[in-house]
Design a protein around this motif. Sequence first.
Motif, PDB file in Angstrom:
ATOM      1  N   LEU A   1      14.777   7.019  16.768  1.00 16.28           N
ATOM      2  CA  LEU A   1      16.075   7.320  17.767  1.00 16.28           C
ATOM      3  C   LEU A   1      16.085   6.419  18.862  1.00 16.28           C
ATOM      4  O   LEU A   1      17.068   6.051  19.348  1.00 16.28           O
ATOM      5  N   ARG A   2      14.779   5.919  19.419  1.00 22.53           N
ATOM      6  CA  ARG A   2      14.690   5.514  20.671  1.00 22.53           C
ATOM      7  C   ARG A   2      14.098   3.856  20.753  1.00 22.53           C
ATOM      8  O   ARG A   2      13.666   3.643  19.378  1.00 22.53           O
ATOM      9  N   SER A   3      13.712   3.414  21.601  1.00 17.41           N
ATOM     10  CA  SER A   3      13.304   2.122  21.579  1.00 17.41           C
ATOM     11  C   SER A   3      11.829   2.044  21.473  1.00 17.41           C
ATOM     12  O   SER A   3      11.069   1.030  21.413  1.00 17.41           O
ATOM     13  N   TYR A   4      11.220   3.398  21.883  1.00 12.08           N
ATOM     14  CA  TYR A   4       9.751   3.342  21.899  1.00 12.08           C
ATOM     15  C   TYR A   4       9.557   4.793  21.139  1.00 12.08           C
ATOM     16  O   TYR A   4      10.216   5.732  21.105  1.00 12.08           O
ATOM     17  N   ALA A   5       8.510   4.717  20.232  1.00 13.22           N
ATOM     18  CA  ALA A   5       7.857   5.810  19.598  1.00 13.22           C
ATOM     19  C   ALA A   5       6.688   5.997  19.270  1.00 13.22           C
ATOM     20  O   ALA A   5       6.147   4.959  19.090  1.00 13.22           O
ATOM     21  N   GLY A   6       6.292   7.180  19.010  1.00 16.92           N
ATOM     22  CA  GLY A   6       4.854   7.391  18.511  1.00 16.92           C
ATOM     23  C   GLY A   6       4.576   7.852  17.538  1.00 16.92           C
ATOM     24  O   GLY A   6       5.380   7.488  16.392  1.00 16.92           O
ATOM     25  N   ALA A   7       3.630   9.082  17.247  1.00 17.82           N
ATOM     26  CA  ALA A   7       3.294   9.230  15.763  1.00 17.82           C
ATOM     27  C   ALA A   7       4.139  10.578  15.159  1.00 17.82           C
ATOM     28  O   ALA A   7       3.851  10.810  14.356  1.00 17.82           O
ATOM     29  N   GLY A   8       4.968  11.189  16.179  1.00 12.30           N
ATOM     30  CA  GLY A   8       5.704  12.187  15.616  1.00 12.30           C
ATOM     31  C   GLY A   8       6.698  12.108  14.928  1.00 12.30           C
ATOM     32  O   GLY A   8       7.514  11.137  14.731  1.00 12.30           O
ATOM     33  N   THR A   9       6.808  12.678  13.578  1.00 12.98           N
ATOM     34  CA  THR A   9       7.626  12.317  12.470  1.00 12.98           C
ATOM     35  C   THR A   9       9.351  12.791  13.247  1.00 12.98           C
ATOM     36  O   THR A   9      10.339  12.154  12.635  1.00 12.98           O
ATOM     37  N   ASP A  10       9.318  13.467  13.879  1.00 11.82           N
ATOM     38  CA  ASP A  10      10.822  13.940  14.371  1.00 11.82           C
ATOM     39  C   ASP A  10      11.330  12.727  15.442  1.00 11.82           C
ATOM     40  O   ASP A  10      12.415  12.908  15.762  1.00 11.82           O
ATOM     41  N   ALA A  11      10.498  11.957  15.642  1.00  8.78           N
ATOM     42  CA  ALA A  11      11.218  10.950  16.495  1.00  8.78           C
ATOM     43  C   ALA A  11      12.014   9.881  15.547  1.00  8.78           C
ATOM     44  O   ALA A  11      12.833   8.970  16.230  1.00  8.78           O
ATOM     45  N   TYR A  12      11.775   9.980  14.167  1.00 11.82           N
ATOM     46  CA  TYR A  12      12.284   9.012  13.309  1.00 11.82           C
ATOM     47  C   TYR A  12      13.455   9.487  12.748  1.00 11.82           C
ATOM     48  O   TYR A  12      13.431  10.518  12.130  1.00 11.82           O
ATOM     49  N   ARG A  13      14.811   9.023  12.537  1.00 13.20           N
ATOM     50  CA  ARG A  13      15.931   9.394  12.073  1.00 13.20           C
ATOM     51  C   ARG A  13      15.933   8.806  10.615  1.00 13.20           C
ATOM     52  O   ARG A  13      16.617   9.524   9.827  1.00 13.20           O
ATOM     53  N   HIS A  14      15.603   7.585  10.437  1.00  8.29           N
ATOM     54  CA  HIS A  14      15.933   6.926   9.173  1.00  8.29           C
ATOM     55  C   HIS A  14      14.507   6.499   8.260  1.00  8.29           C
ATOM     56  O   HIS A  14      13.724   5.892   9.140  1.00  8.29           O
ATOM     57  N   TRP A  15      14.632   6.723   7.148  1.00  6.40           N
ATOM     58  CA  TRP A  15      13.345   6.437   6.397  1.00  6.40           C
ATOM     59  C   TRP A  15      13.908   5.726   5.314  1.00  6.40           C
ATOM     60  O   TRP A  15      14.854   5.954   4.592  1.00  6.40           O
ATOM     61  N   GLY A  16      12.826   4.687   4.752  1.00  5.40           N
ATOM     62  CA  GLY A  16      12.940   3.968   3.730  1.00  5.40           C
ATOM     63  C   GLY A  16      12.412   4.817   2.297  1.00  5.40           C
ATOM     64  O   GLY A  16      11.745   5.766   2.548  1.00  5.40           O
ATOM     65  N   GLN A  17      12.553   4.151   1.176  1.00  8.70           N
ATOM     66  CA  GLN A  17      11.974   4.873   0.149  1.00  8.70           C
ATOM     67  C   GLN A  17      10.456   4.778  -0.126  1.00  8.70           C
ATOM     68  O   GLN A  17      10.042   5.289  -1.147  1.00  8.70           O
ATOM     69  N   GLY A  18       9.982   3.759   0.314  1.00  8.18           N
ATOM     70  CA  GLY A  18       8.581   3.766   0.264  1.00  8.18           C
ATOM     71  C   GLY A  18       8.052   2.471  -0.857  1.00  8.18           C
ATOM     72  O   GLY A  18       8.829   2.401  -1.853  1.00  8.18           O
ATOM     73  N   THR A  19       6.792   2.146  -0.467  1.00 11.99           N
ATOM     74  CA  THR A  19       6.327   1.415  -1.760  1.00 11.99           C
ATOM     75  C   THR A  19       4.737   1.669  -1.896  1.00 11.99           C
ATOM     76  O   THR A  19       4.070   1.821  -0.794  1.00 11.99           O
ATOM     77  N   GLN A  20       4.548   1.531  -3.193  1.00 12.16           N
ATOM     78  CA  GLN A  20       2.981   2.118  -3.434  1.00 12.16           C
ATOM     79  C   GLN A  20       2.148   1.206  -3.198  1.00 12.16           C
ATOM     80  O   GLN A  20       2.235  -0.146  -3.755  1.00 12.16           O
ATOM     81  N   VAL A  21       1.026   1.478  -2.584  1.00 11.78           N
ATOM     82  CA  VAL A  21      -0.161   0.780  -2.194  1.00 11.78           C
ATOM     83  C   VAL A  21      -1.411   1.570  -3.153  1.00 11.78           C
ATOM     84  O   VAL A  21      -1.595   2.627  -2.690  1.00 11.78           O
ATOM     85  N   THR A  22      -2.031   0.536  -4.020  1.00 10.00           N
ATOM     86  CA  THR A  22      -3.260   1.432  -4.494  1.00 10.00           C
ATOM     87  C   THR A  22      -4.424   0.408  -4.407  1.00 10.00           C
ATOM     88  O   THR A  22      -4.275  -0.839  -4.528  1.00 10.00           O
ATOM     89  N   VAL A  23      -5.569   0.801  -3.870  1.00  7.09           N
ATOM     90  CA  VAL A  23      -6.599   0.057  -3.529  1.00  7.09           C
ATOM     91  C   VAL A  23      -7.766   0.465  -4.432  1.00  7.09           C
ATOM     92  O   VAL A  23      -8.175   1.950  -4.682  1.00  7.09           O
ATOM     93  N   SER A  24      -8.292  -0.136  -5.414  1.00  2.00           N
ATOM     94  CA  SER A  24      -9.208   0.358  -6.352  1.00  2.00           C
ATOM     95  C   SER A  24     -10.622  -0.074  -5.803  1.00  2.00           C
ATOM     96  O   SER A  24     -10.914  -1.058  -4.947  1.00  2.00           O
ATOM     97  N   SER A  25     -11.717   0.834  -6.217  1.00  2.00           N
ATOM     98  CA  SER A  25     -13.018   0.662  -5.507  1.00  2.00           C
ATOM     99  C   SER A  25     -13.779  -0.416  -6.208  1.00  2.00           C
ATOM    100  O   SER A  25     -13.521  -0.862  -7.606  1.00  2.00           O
TER     101      SER A  25
END
Length: 123
Positions: A99-123
């Motif tokens: 919502l603002r020009s600066y934001a940290g770790a709290g999810t409530d600071a964020y209004r808009h979210w993307g759908q996500g992209t899967q990252v898979t790291v194999s050992s």
Amino acid sequence: VQLQASGGGLVQAGGSLRLSCVASRRTFSNNAMAWFRQTPGKEREFVVSISYNGGSTVYADSVKGRFTISRDNAKNTVYLQMNSLKPEDTAVYLCAAALRSYAGAGTDAYRHWGQGTQVTVSS
């Protein structure tokens, strides 16, 4: 604001990926942006945020020194360069616009979210 994340995939441990998130709105340049990640059964986890002009960043301890966030306001795009990937980095990575020009770790600071992209790291 619509956010479209891309760049995920399958990579071996120690490898690298670069995620991108494109925002649909020009006023993107006024808003802080962030990447979060989520795995089934767990809470959404903060990864990193970047201020509106790229001058300030906040990283989760788990990714410091390995991940780098950047943004190109001319392209309405934020990037996440992920190096030295570990199996525990496996998750759906979501970008978010604050919502603002600066934001940290709290999810409530964020209004808009993307759908996500899967990252898979194999050992």
